[in-house]
Scaffold this active site. Structure first.
Site, mmCIF file in Angstrom:
data_model
loop_
_atom_site.group_PDB
_atom_site.id
_atom_site.type_symbol
_atom_site.label_atom_id
_atom_site.label_comp_id
_atom_site.label_asym_id
_atom_site.label_seq_id
_atom_site.Cartn_x
_atom_site.Cartn_y
_atom_site.Cartn_z
ATOM 1 N N SER A 231 8.293 61.003 106.053
ATOM 2 C CA SER A 231 9.043 61.921 105.126
ATOM 3 C C SER A 231 9.658 60.925 104.058
ATOM 4 O O SER A 231 10.590 60.106 104.549
ATOM 5 C CB SER A 231 10.064 62.491 106.328
ATOM 6 O OG SER A 231 11.171 63.114 105.491
ATOM 7 N N LYS B 268 5.005 63.959 103.977
ATOM 8 C CA LYS B 268 6.093 64.868 103.629
ATOM 9 C C LYS B 268 7.196 64.735 102.365
ATOM 10 O O LYS B 268 7.944 63.435 102.443
ATOM 11 C CB LYS B 268 7.148 65.394 104.822
ATOM 12 C CG LYS B 268 8.159 66.416 104.617
ATOM 13 C CD LYS B 268 8.862 66.877 106.176
ATOM 14 C CE LYS B 268 10.151 66.398 106.143
ATOM 15 N NZ LYS B 268 10.874 66.864 107.461
ATOM 16 N N LYS C 231 10.793 65.510 100.220
ATOM 17 C CA LYS C 231 11.976 66.167 100.207
ATOM 18 C C LYS C 231 12.093 66.728 98.732
ATOM 19 O O LYS C 231 11.597 66.104 98.001
ATOM 20 C CB LYS C 231 13.237 65.354 100.299
ATOM 21 C CG LYS C 231 13.483 64.744 101.827
ATOM 22 C CD LYS C 231 13.757 65.871 102.777
ATOM 23 C CE LYS C 231 14.061 65.469 104.289
ATOM 24 N NZ LYS C 231 14.465 66.269 105.211
ATOM 25 N N ASP D 70 10.027 69.663 102.256
ATOM 26 C CA ASP D 70 11.007 70.102 103.121
ATOM 27 C C ASP D 70 12.483 70.151 101.979
ATOM 28 O O ASP D 70 12.704 69.285 101.532
ATOM 29 C CB ASP D 70 11.332 68.751 104.026
ATOM 30 C CG ASP D 70 12.538 69.296 105.014
ATOM 31 O OD1 ASP D 70 13.036 70.404 104.747
ATOM 32 O OD2 ASP D 70 13.111 68.468 105.788
ATOM 33 N N GLU E 291 9.398 73.734 104.413
ATOM 34 C CA GLU E 291 10.312 73.673 105.389
ATOM 35 C C GLU E 291 11.545 74.063 104.875
ATOM 36 O O GLU E 291 12.131 73.532 104.005
ATOM 37 C CB GLU E 291 10.178 72.012 106.057
ATOM 38 C CG GLU E 291 11.122 71.840 107.280
ATOM 39 C CD GLU E 291 11.037 70.403 107.603
ATOM 40 O OE1 GLU E 291 10.100 69.628 107.255
ATOM 41 O OE2 GLU E 291 11.788 70.090 108.351
ATOM 42 N N ASP F 258 13.443 74.353 110.180
ATOM 43 C CA ASP F 258 14.012 73.275 110.898
ATOM 44 C C ASP F 258 15.310 73.651 111.322
ATOM 45 O O ASP F 258 15.619 74.075 112.369
ATOM 46 C CB ASP F 258 13.966 72.076 109.957
ATOM 47 C CG ASP F 258 14.591 70.720 110.416
ATOM 48 O OD1 ASP F 258 15.155 70.669 111.316
ATOM 49 O OD2 ASP F 258 14.662 69.810 109.562
ATOM 50 N N LYS G 169 12.902 69.685 116.812
ATOM 51 C CA LYS G 169 13.673 68.361 116.811
ATOM 52 C C LYS G 169 14.508 68.037 117.992
ATOM 53 O O LYS G 169 15.355 69.212 118.238
ATOM 54 C CB LYS G 169 14.482 68.510 115.362
ATOM 55 C CG LYS G 169 14.648 67.122 114.774
ATOM 56 C CD LYS G 169 15.375 67.337 113.580
ATOM 57 C CE LYS G 169 14.644 67.130 112.341
ATOM 58 N NZ LYS G 169 15.499 67.193 111.206
ATOM 59 N N GLY H 112 12.135 64.529 113.007
ATOM 60 C CA GLY H 112 13.173 63.269 113.406
ATOM 61 C C GLY H 112 14.145 63.203 112.667
ATOM 62 O O GLY H 112 14.294 63.977 111.671
HETATM 63 O O1 OSB Z 1 15.118 67.653 107.658
HETATM 64 O O2 OSB Z 1 13.818 66.577 108.869
HETATM 65 C C1 OSB Z 1 14.947 66.864 108.015
HETATM 66 C C2 OSB Z 1 16.014 62.975 107.819
HETATM 67 C C3 OSB Z 1 17.515 63.350 107.878
HETATM 68 C C4 OSB Z 1 18.177 64.711 108.203
HETATM 69 C C5 OSB Z 1 17.042 65.797 107.866
HETATM 70 C C6 OSB Z 1 15.712 65.439 107.979
HETATM 71 C C7 OSB Z 1 15.103 64.184 108.038
HETATM 72 C C8 OSB Z 1 13.665 63.700 107.815
HETATM 73 C C9 OSB Z 1 13.465 62.461 108.440
HETATM 74 O O3 OSB Z 1 13.016 64.444 107.296
HETATM 75 C C10 OSB Z 1 12.446 62.436 109.290
HETATM 76 C C11 OSB Z 1 12.071 61.104 109.964
HETATM 77 O O4 OSB Z 1 11.633 60.355 109.405
HETATM 78 O O5 OSB Z 1 12.865 60.920 111.019
HETATM 79 MG MG MG Z 2 13.723 69.137 107.963
#
Ligand code: OSB
Ligand code: MG
Length: 383
Positions: free
Chosen positions: A142, A168, A170, A195, A220, A245, A269, A297
């Site tokens: 991510s 992924k 952001k 996401d 997402e 999520d 999660k 995560g």
């Molecule tokens: O939305 O999935 C999310 C990290 C912090 C807060 C929200 C999210 C995330 C991640 C990181 O996408 C996922 C990871 O690498 O642990």
């Molecule tokens: Mg997310």
């Protein structure tokens, strides 16, 4: 054989991030997570179980913070459980059922209970969840919002070079179609998804529909956590599958989302759902409904990452996870051996009973910002 937790040590542990991670809301260089160390007896042996509260410091992902988790654990969850025997984690969870919300706080303690239970039974956590789990899980990365498209391309190239086969990104208003187009043009066959962490408004459907041309696995959480209806409307408008999520905080919300057809995919999660038990329950409900899931995560340290891997080994996890090797996040981690991705997959820890890895207590102590020990009293045992 019933398990009784006799002592809990809470510790806020700080690890420096290898690379700053930015979502639409904030930027950070290190993370503080609460590690829960529970000492227990199962009538035969003394056991030590570990859990991790992976709450962000700020209330931007959800309402919880490191401080709120600390308060809830210290004042409610731990005292409710100390000294009271339980035989299943569901029984342990039931003892704290009066506490509403606060899933990240609950997940930290619940995870420690699973570690204790699996150790007491002499099995790895992944084999204590009621399914035959996989040996390895498909890893993904991510990637946060970067200062420039070039910086993002560097990140994508580095992780693809490291063997990750799913990325992924952001996104948020102002950082969406352009970065997606750039990555897609450079990596035409990469498994790619985005996401938004709830960053869009329901009026932004046109902007989100523009993502349809880039062959994304999913988008997402485009809208606010409580706006299931907006997701249902978008899901009817765009070709890209919608994944939830933040919205899915319980099996009950999941059922509402599915009834509304608000999503075609669910991010499971552990932290957001309040623990491993609820994560397995959401997995089971999705599997029954034919909805694919994947494991999200919260940049967990090795303790929480090991729990994520155990959950991600379940058969309904048919899409690549956000669980990367620890070295994607941290130079050092609190567990040994370290969690590593190889060929785009990560092994589910089964090296010993419980979470399957050893916690390096010296390292935990060296990185602890504050700690507190709560012990059971004679009174707890009688209650
Ligand atoms: O939305 O999935 C999310 C990290 C912090 C807060 C929200 C999210 C995330 C991640 C990181 O996408 C996922 C990871 O690498 O642990
Ligand atoms: Mg997310």
């Amino acid at each position: 054989m019933p398990i009784t937790i006799t002592e809990v040590r809470l510790a806020v542990v700080r690890l420096a991030l290898v690379h700053e991670f930015e979502t639409s809301s904030h930027r950070k260089g290190h993370l503080d997570h609460i590690l829960v160390r529970a000492t227990a007896t199962d009538g035969q042996r003394s056991l030590v179980g570990w859990g991790e509260c992976a709450s962000p410091a700020q209330p931007f992902y959800c309402g919880e913070t490191t401080d709120s988790c600390w308060q809830i654990l210290d004042r409610y969850l731990v005292p409710m459980l100390l000294g009271r025997p339980w035989e299943t984690v569901a029984q342990a969870t039931a003892m704290t059922a009066k506490v509403t919300g606060n899933q990240f706080a609950r997940a930290g303690l619940e995870m420690a209970c699973w570690d204790l239970l699996a150790q007491s039974r002499g099995v790895p956590l992944a084999d204590a969840l009621g399914h035959r789990g996989a040996q390895r899980v498909e890893a993904g990365v991510s990637l946060g919002i970067e200062p420039t498209i070039d910086a993002l391309m560097e990140q994508v190239a580095r992780h693809v070079g490291d063997g990750y086969r799913r990325v992924k990104l952001k996104i948020g208003p102002g950082w969406d179609v352009e970065p997606v187009r750039a990555v897609r043009e450079a990596f035409p066959t990469l498994a790619l998804q985005v996401d938004a962490n709830g960053g869009y408004a329901p009026e932004d459907c046109d902007r989100l529909a523009a993502l349809d041309g880039y062959d994304l696995l999913m988008v997402e959480q485009p809208f606010a956590a409580d706006d299931l209806l907006a997701h249902a409307v978008l899901a009817r408008r765009i070709a890209t599958p919608v994944c939830l999520d933040e919205s899915v905080t319980s099996v009950a919300v999941l059922r509402s989302a599915l009834a509304l057809k608000a999503c075609a995919i669910v991010n499971v999660k552990v932290s957001r759902l309040g623990g491993i038990g609820p994560a397995v329950a959401v997995h089971d409900a999705c599997r029954e409904a034919g909805i694919p899931v994947w494991c999200g995560g919260m940049h967990e340290f090795g303790v929480g990452r090991a729990a994520n891997l155990a959950v991600a080994s379940l058969p309904g996890f048919t899409l690549p996870s956000d669980v990367s090797g620890s070295d994607k996040y941290y130079r050092i981690d609190v567990v040994t051996p370290p969690i590593r991705a190889e060929g785009g997959t990560v092994a589910v820890p089964r090296g010993r009973p419980g979470i399957g890895l050893e916690v390096d207590e010296d390292l935990v102590r060296a990185h602890t910002l504050r700690s507190r020990t709560l012990a059971a009293t004679e009174e707890d045992a009688r209650a």
